[in-house]
Design an enzyme around this catalytic site. Structure first.
Site, PDB file in Angstrom:
ATOM      1  N   TYR A  47      57.491  43.875  58.187  1.00  0.00           N
ATOM      2  CA  TYR A  47      57.971  44.901  57.246  1.00  0.00           C
ATOM      3  C   TYR A  47      58.678  46.000  58.003  1.00  0.00           C
ATOM      4  O   TYR A  47      58.144  46.521  58.981  1.00  0.00           O
ATOM      5  CB  TYR A  47      56.812  45.500  56.446  1.00  0.00           C
ATOM      6  CG  TYR A  47      56.968  45.193  54.976  1.00  0.00           C
ATOM      7  CD1 TYR A  47      58.086  45.668  54.290  1.00  0.00           C
ATOM      8  CD2 TYR A  47      56.051  44.414  54.281  1.00  0.00           C
ATOM      9  CE1 TYR A  47      58.271  45.364  52.951  1.00  0.00           C
ATOM     10  CE2 TYR A  47      56.231  44.108  52.951  1.00  0.00           C
ATOM     11  CZ  TYR A  47      57.344  44.590  52.285  1.00  0.00           C
ATOM     12  OH  TYR A  47      57.534  44.277  50.969  1.00  0.00           O
ATOM     13  N   GLU A  49      60.804  48.702  56.282  1.00  0.00           N
ATOM     14  CA  GLU A  49      61.500  49.623  55.367  1.00  0.00           C
ATOM     15  C   GLU A  49      61.988  50.841  56.130  1.00  0.00           C
ATOM     16  O   GLU A  49      61.263  51.400  56.962  1.00  0.00           O
ATOM     17  CB  GLU A  49      60.561  50.053  54.238  1.00  0.00           C
ATOM     18  CG  GLU A  49      60.468  49.002  53.150  1.00  0.00           C
ATOM     19  CD  GLU A  49      59.445  49.352  52.075  1.00  0.00           C
ATOM     20  OE1 GLU A  49      58.516  50.113  52.377  1.00  0.00           O
ATOM     21  OE2 GLU A  49      59.580  48.864  50.954  1.00  0.00           O
ATOM     22  N   ASP A 198      86.416  45.010  48.757  1.00  0.00           N
ATOM     23  CA  ASP A 198      85.397  43.951  48.809  1.00  0.00           C
ATOM     24  C   ASP A 198      86.066  42.739  49.458  1.00  0.00           C
ATOM     25  O   ASP A 198      86.764  41.984  48.791  1.00  0.00           O
ATOM     26  CB  ASP A 198      84.893  43.631  47.402  1.00  0.00           C
ATOM     27  CG  ASP A 198      83.896  42.468  47.408  1.00  0.00           C
ATOM     28  OD1 ASP A 198      83.665  41.889  48.489  1.00  0.00           O
ATOM     29  OD2 ASP A 198      83.370  42.148  46.327  1.00  0.00           O
ATOM     30  N   THR A 225      80.345  39.701  52.213  1.00  0.00           N
ATOM     31  CA  THR A 225      79.249  38.770  52.464  1.00  0.00           C
ATOM     32  C   THR A 225      79.294  38.458  53.957  1.00  0.00           C
ATOM     33  O   THR A 225      80.296  38.713  54.620  1.00  0.00           O
ATOM     34  CB  THR A 225      79.461  37.442  51.716  1.00  0.00           C
ATOM     35  OG1 THR A 225      80.740  36.931  52.101  1.00  0.00           O
ATOM     36  CG2 THR A 225      79.415  37.634  50.219  1.00  0.00           C
ATOM     37  N   LYS A 228      80.487  33.737  54.406  1.00  0.00           N
ATOM     38  CA  LYS A 228      81.735  33.028  54.091  1.00  0.00           C
ATOM     39  C   LYS A 228      82.539  32.901  55.391  1.00  0.00           C
ATOM     40  O   LYS A 228      82.074  32.231  56.300  1.00  0.00           O
ATOM     41  CB  LYS A 228      82.457  33.761  52.962  1.00  0.00           C
ATOM     42  CG  LYS A 228      81.634  33.736  51.656  1.00  0.00           C
ATOM     43  CD  LYS A 228      82.262  34.457  50.494  1.00  0.00           C
ATOM     44  CE  LYS A 228      81.319  34.462  49.291  1.00  0.00           C
ATOM     45  NZ  LYS A 228      81.823  35.309  48.184  1.00  0.00           N
ATOM     46  N   ARG A 234      73.405  33.763  54.895  1.00  0.00           N
ATOM     47  CA  ARG A 234      73.688  34.326  53.575  1.00  0.00           C
ATOM     48  C   ARG A 234      73.228  35.780  53.559  1.00  0.00           C
ATOM     49  O   ARG A 234      72.084  36.075  53.891  1.00  0.00           O
ATOM     50  CB  ARG A 234      72.948  33.568  52.472  1.00  0.00           C
ATOM     51  CG  ARG A 234      73.162  32.074  52.475  1.00  0.00           C
ATOM     52  CD  ARG A 234      72.843  31.447  51.142  1.00  0.00           C
ATOM     53  NE  ARG A 234      73.925  31.697  50.228  1.00  0.00           N
ATOM     54  CZ  ARG A 234      75.108  31.087  50.278  1.00  0.00           C
ATOM     55  NH1 ARG A 234      75.363  30.179  51.174  1.00  0.00           N
ATOM     56  NH2 ARG A 234      76.038  31.392  49.408  1.00  0.00           N
TER      57      ARG A 234
HETATM   58  C1  LIG Z   1      81.121  35.918  47.113  1.00  0.00           C
HETATM   59  C2  LIG Z   1      81.537  37.270  46.663  1.00  0.00           C
HETATM   60  C3  LIG Z   1      80.586  38.253  46.343  1.00  0.00           C
HETATM   61  C4  LIG Z   1      79.122  37.979  46.144  1.00  0.00           C
HETATM   62  O1  LIG Z   1      78.420  37.564  47.184  1.00  0.00           O
HETATM   63  P1  LIG Z   1      76.909  37.029  46.968  1.00  0.00           P
HETATM   64  O2  LIG Z   1      76.384  37.034  48.356  1.00  0.00           O
HETATM   65  O3  LIG Z   1      77.020  35.713  46.331  1.00  0.00           O
HETATM   66  O4  LIG Z   1      76.208  38.026  46.106  1.00  0.00           O
HETATM   67  C5  LIG Z   1      81.050  39.522  46.051  1.00  0.00           C
HETATM   68  N1  LIG Z   1      82.365  39.809  46.047  1.00  0.00           N
HETATM   69  C6  LIG Z   1      83.292  38.868  46.308  1.00  0.00           C
HETATM   70  C7  LIG Z   1      84.730  39.255  46.287  1.00  0.00           C
HETATM   71  C8  LIG Z   1      82.907  37.574  46.613  1.00  0.00           C
HETATM   72  O5  LIG Z   1      83.845  36.649  46.836  1.00  0.00           O
END
Ligand SMILES: *Cc1c(COP(=O)(O)O)cnc(C)c1O
Length: 444
Positions: A47, A49, A198, A225, A228, A234
């Protein structure tokens, strides 16, 4: 011998599926053995936090060093002043930024979902959309952001956040242009506007130096993320520009304090204890992303995507934006072959090629049967596939599209079982030549 939990048998099946098929989903990738090892470590027992040096539990001397490594590497990758590596996912990262900067009812301007935006950018089914008021901009016929519409909406709606980000968009965004709009609107209203990118899909291309970095073009915050194109576990991250303060202390609601506002919004604002085993795996992945080889990888992703796009066009596929500037391709199978995306996705599954059906910006309403499919090259490039293999792949995709056209619907595919089985054999052969990292060869 002690009986093994059946879960491990299923993991074995999944290793086989990954090894024998080709992954064309643009948001997927394969991690290294080291990333996997860090993720499967005893750090999950702890833990933690709080933040390094400021924890609510004892015994964090090792965890603090690990989280600091992840933070320092993330800052270096994106030329950021600050990094928060605790978001459990990309969706959590986005929610934390909205929560850090907005009050309920505030307006957020983002790319609309049909245009290529993500669910977390204001889809009515999400929690964020019930709290904040999202306004969506679209794309032009050529597939680029409709900057004129973005500007008009920014002047009219006076958003608190302007968000550039997407999951199905294949151009390089003009961050400077968006930053200029925000500056002008801000001067008019006297209210600061947060510029948020994003980059969940293209963060690896930014880290690899072949995609503009929003933080170097006037943007304050970038979310992503880590699983990817960054090729990590993840999870999510938030990197930003500004003054780094004490996350346990309240601070003024100003753009220069964005790093601290974000720390407070992640914990305790929206999350509890961080997943330190995942943070360790992020640190390992970021370490890999900083290596010179990663630049080559990022460049190869784009090269492969462009070769694949050209080959698909030659074989008769119509592509959104007429090609790609990143890792992602959106193919209009309705106008190319008079088939729908879902049907085509299912047929490709049968031959071991995995991708997903996707609406096109021109699809009207809630598309149950979208006209397109979305595919990309990050995972295949990790396995070492190159230009020659992209040509082979485009050939199979064309063959399957023609089979779908003749079959008419999914039950109709029965008649083509032999043809599909022959393609499946070809895919398996090719896949076996390019092993999945971190799956032992004897299992492949
Ligand atoms: C994949 C993605 C997310 C979300 O990611 P998760 O880990 O699945 O929650 C957010 N924004 C964009 C642009 C994405 O392509």
């Amino acid at each position: 011998m002690q009986k093994q939990d059946e879960v491990f048998g299923l993991i074995g099946q999944e290793e086989k599926r990954q090894s024998e098929g080709l992954e064309l989903i643009p948001s997927e990738n394969y991690v290294s053995e080291e990333v996997l090892k860090a993720m499967g470590s005893v750090l999950t027992n702890k833990y933690s936090e709080g933040y390094p040096g400021k924890r609510y539990y004892g015994g964090n001397e090792n965890v603090d060093k690990i989280e600091n490594l992840a933070i320092e590497r993330a800052k270096k990758l994106f030329n950021a002043d600050h990094a928060n590596v605790q978001p459990h996912s990309g969706a959590n990262a986005n929610e934390a930024v909205y929560f850090a900067w907005c009050k309920p009812g505030d307006t957020i301007l983002a790319m609309s979902l049909p245009a290529g935006g993500h669910l977390t950018h204001g889809s009515p089914v999400t929690r964020s959309a019930k709290i904040y008021s999202f306004v969506g901009y679209g794309v032009t016929e050529s597939g680029d952001i409709d900057y004129d519409e973005l500007e008009r909406l920014a002047r009219e709606k006076k958003p608190r956040i302007i968000l550039v980000g997407y999951s199905a968009f294949m151009k390089l965004p003009d961050f400077d242009r968006v930053a200029k709009v925000a500056k002008e609107v801000s001067a008019e209203t006297g209210e600061e506007i947060l510029l948020m990118a994003d980059m969940a899909h293209v963060a690896g291309l930014i880290a690899g130096g072949i995609h503009p970095n929003p933080l170097e073009h006037g943007f304050h915050v970038m979310t992503s993320t880590t699983h990817k194109t960054l090729r990590g576990p993840r999870g999510g991250i938030i990197v930003s520009k500004g003054k780094v303060g004490n996350p346990l202390k309240k601070c003024e609601h100003k753009l220069e304090n964005v790093p601290t506002l974000i720390d407070r919004a992640v914990f305790p604002g929206t999350q509890g204890g961080p997943l330190e085993h995942v943070i360790a795996a992020k640190a390992v992945a970021f370490g890999e992303d900083l290596q010179p080889e990663f630049k080559t990888y990022a460049a190869n992703i784009v090269k492969n995507a462009q070769v694949l796009a050209d080959e698909l066009k030659k074989t008769g596929f119509k592509l959104q934006g007429d090609g790609t500037e990143n890792h992602l391709i959106l193919a209009d199978v309705k106008s190319s072959f008079r088939i729908d995306g879902k049907f085509y996705e299912a047929a490709l599954d049968k031959v071991g090629l995995t991708l997903n059906a996707n609406s096109l910006p021109t699809d009207k309403g809630a598309a149950f049967r979208p006209s397109g499919v979305r595919l990309g090259t990050p995972a295949m490039t990790t396995r070492g596939l190159g230009e020659e293999e992209m040509r082979i792949l485009a050939g199979w995709m064309k063959q399957v599209a023609e089979i779908c056209q003749k079959a008419g619907d999914e039950p109709g595919l029965e008649k083509y079982t032999d043809e599909l089985a022959a393609i499946r054999e070809g895919v398996r052969d090719l896949a076996r030549q390019f092993p999945v990292p971190a799956i032992r060869p004897k299992d492949q």
